[in-house]
Design an enzyme around this catalytic site. Structure first.
Site, PDB file in Angstrom:
ATOM      1  N   HIS A 165      11.002  -7.933  16.992  1.00  0.00           N
ATOM      2  CA  HIS A 165      10.269  -6.731  17.446  1.00  0.00           C
ATOM      3  C   HIS A 165      10.643  -6.428  18.909  1.00  0.00           C
ATOM      4  CE1 HIS A 165       6.887  -4.077  18.233  1.00  0.00           C
ATOM      5  NE2 HIS A 165       6.317  -4.320  17.073  1.00  0.00           N
ATOM      6  N   GLU A 266      13.724  -2.299  16.557  1.00  0.00           N
ATOM      7  CA  GLU A 266      13.477  -3.612  15.974  1.00  0.00           C
ATOM      8  C   GLU A 266      14.407  -3.884  14.794  1.00  0.00           C
ATOM      9  OE1 GLU A 266       9.231  -3.658  15.096  1.00  0.00           O
ATOM     10  OE2 GLU A 266       8.953  -2.176  16.669  1.00  0.00           O
TER      11      GLU A 266
HETATM   12  O1  TA6 Z   1       6.650  -2.103  15.088  1.00  0.00           O
HETATM   13  C1  TA6 Z   1       5.797  -1.048  15.315  1.00  0.00           C
HETATM   14  C2  TA6 Z   1       4.371  -1.516  15.141  1.00  0.00           C
HETATM   15  O2  TA6 Z   1       4.166  -2.005  13.847  1.00  0.00           O
HETATM   16  C3  TA6 Z   1       3.453  -0.353  15.506  1.00  0.00           C
HETATM   17  O3  TA6 Z   1       2.896   0.284  14.385  1.00  0.00           O
HETATM   18  C4  TA6 Z   1       2.483  -0.934  16.503  1.00  0.00           C
HETATM   19  O4  TA6 Z   1       1.269  -1.238  15.982  1.00  0.00           O
HETATM   20  C5  TA6 Z   1       3.271  -2.098  17.048  1.00  0.00           C
HETATM   21  O5  TA6 Z   1       4.082  -2.586  16.040  1.00  0.00           O
HETATM   22  C6  TA6 Z   1       2.570  -3.175  17.823  1.00  0.00           C
HETATM   23  O6  TA6 Z   1       1.805  -3.998  17.031  1.00  0.00           O
HETATM   24  P1  TA6 Z   1       0.903  -5.124  17.704  1.00  0.00           P
HETATM   25  O7  TA6 Z   1       0.287  -5.865  16.553  1.00  0.00           O
HETATM   26  O8  TA6 Z   1       1.812  -5.980  18.552  1.00  0.00           O
HETATM   27  O9  TA6 Z   1      -0.108  -4.404  18.569  1.00  0.00           O
END
Ligand code: TA6
Length: 294
Positions: A165, A266
């Site tokens: 991520h 990502e």
């Molecule tokens: O990768 C994108 C995502 O899934 C978004 O929808 C957003 O929620 C982000 O990740 C961050 O997630 P987190 O659980 O780290 O707040």
């Protein structure tokens, strides 16, 4: 104090240090420096020689181990997003919240690497009943390569979704061009899961939150003055995310005005691209980050 068992990895080009409650390992060689935390095997810095920082980490990220580090390259595994059937389980799986074991580190003048491991135990079994071994290998050379190897040590076949991520530091996320995703189908979380096709060159306008499917080539962020190229293998999805002003304000560990300075691109296998892993099989997900002047 650094665990004495870890001191054995100290050598030229490999340095261990603490930041609040977390242990960090820094690789450095002629090509630059990179830092990874044992919390979640999260890479928190990559500075190629002569370049500015490539990775974005929130100024209000927590380093006390109470939650994943906001920023860097958290490992989302064995599910991406909400758990497919149990909403009480943590978003993006447990790997980014767990403490990984440092199992190898080798410094070299032009090539350095570190390997961290997470194995199934009683804690993981409450969320994922199957035995597994997860390894993250970080290789610093002319690029920064990150390999996430997942091995199924159980007798059953599982379905995995996952992501590296990666939060990239950018000059301005508004109207930011990202190449490599043209023509692909996507799922748009920002628009309640609307599906569509990227039929114009992608320019980010935050808030932005899409999973692009069937993407097996590189994506390139055309940042001001430099290109950040994210090569990949073992990955069929790319997730692109910027929370925008309202999304950032809703996150407890991101300053309200920080969203223009970051973009997540990502390397993933998410949603439609979740895959099956049979007993004894290993899957390797690789992101390879390279920076060049534009
Ligand atoms: O990768 C994108 C995502 O899934 C978004 O929808 C957003 O929620 C982000 O990740 C961050 O997630 P987190 O659980 O780290 O707040």
């Amino acid at each position: 104090m650094i665990d004495p068992l870890l001191q054995r990895f100290e050598q030229p080009g490999i340095h261990l240090f603490e930041r609040e409650n977390l242990t960090m390992l820094e690789l450095s060689n002629t090509h630059g420096t990179a830092v990874v935390s044992t919390l979640g095997a999260t890479v928190i810095s990559y500075v190629p020689t002569g370049e500015d920082e490539v990775i974005w980490v929130s100024d209000t990220a927590r380093y006390d181990g109470s939650k994943p580090i906001r920023g860097g390259i958290p490992v989302c595994w064995p599910w991406f997003g909400p758990h497919p059937s149990d909403p009480t389980l943590p978003t993006h799986g447990f790997a980014r919240r767990a403490t990984w074991e440092l199992v190898d580190a080798e410094g070299g003048e032009h090539l350095s690497c570190a390997v961290l491991r997470l194995q199934s135990d009683a804690t993981t079994a409450s969320q994922w009943p199957w035995p597994f071994r997860l390894e993250l290998e970080l290789t610093l050379g002319q690029t920064l390569a990150i390999d996430l190897r997942a091995t199924n040590l159980s007798e059953e076949t599982w379905t995995v979704s996952e992501a590296l991520h990666s939060y990239f530091r950018v000059a301005n996320a508004r109207s930011l061009p990202v190449a490599g995703l043209d023509g692909l189908h996507y799922w748009d979380k920002q628009r309640d899961g609307l599906r569509g096709t990227q039929d114009t060159p992608l320019e980010i306008e935050p808030p932005f939150d899409r999973v692009y499917f069937g993407h097996e080539n590189a994506a390139v962020i055309h940042d001001q003055g430099r290109d950040i190229r994210i090569g990949k293998s073992g990955s069929r999805s790319t997730v692109v995310w910027n929370p925008g002003p309202e999304g950032a304000a809703a996150l407890g560990d991101m300053p309200d005005d920080a969203w223009p300075q970051m973009l997540c691109v990502e390397t993933a296998n998410a949603r439609d691209d979740a895959y099956s892993l049979g007993p004894g099989q290993t899957h390797t997900l690789t992101a390879n980050i390279a920076v060049s002047a534009s």
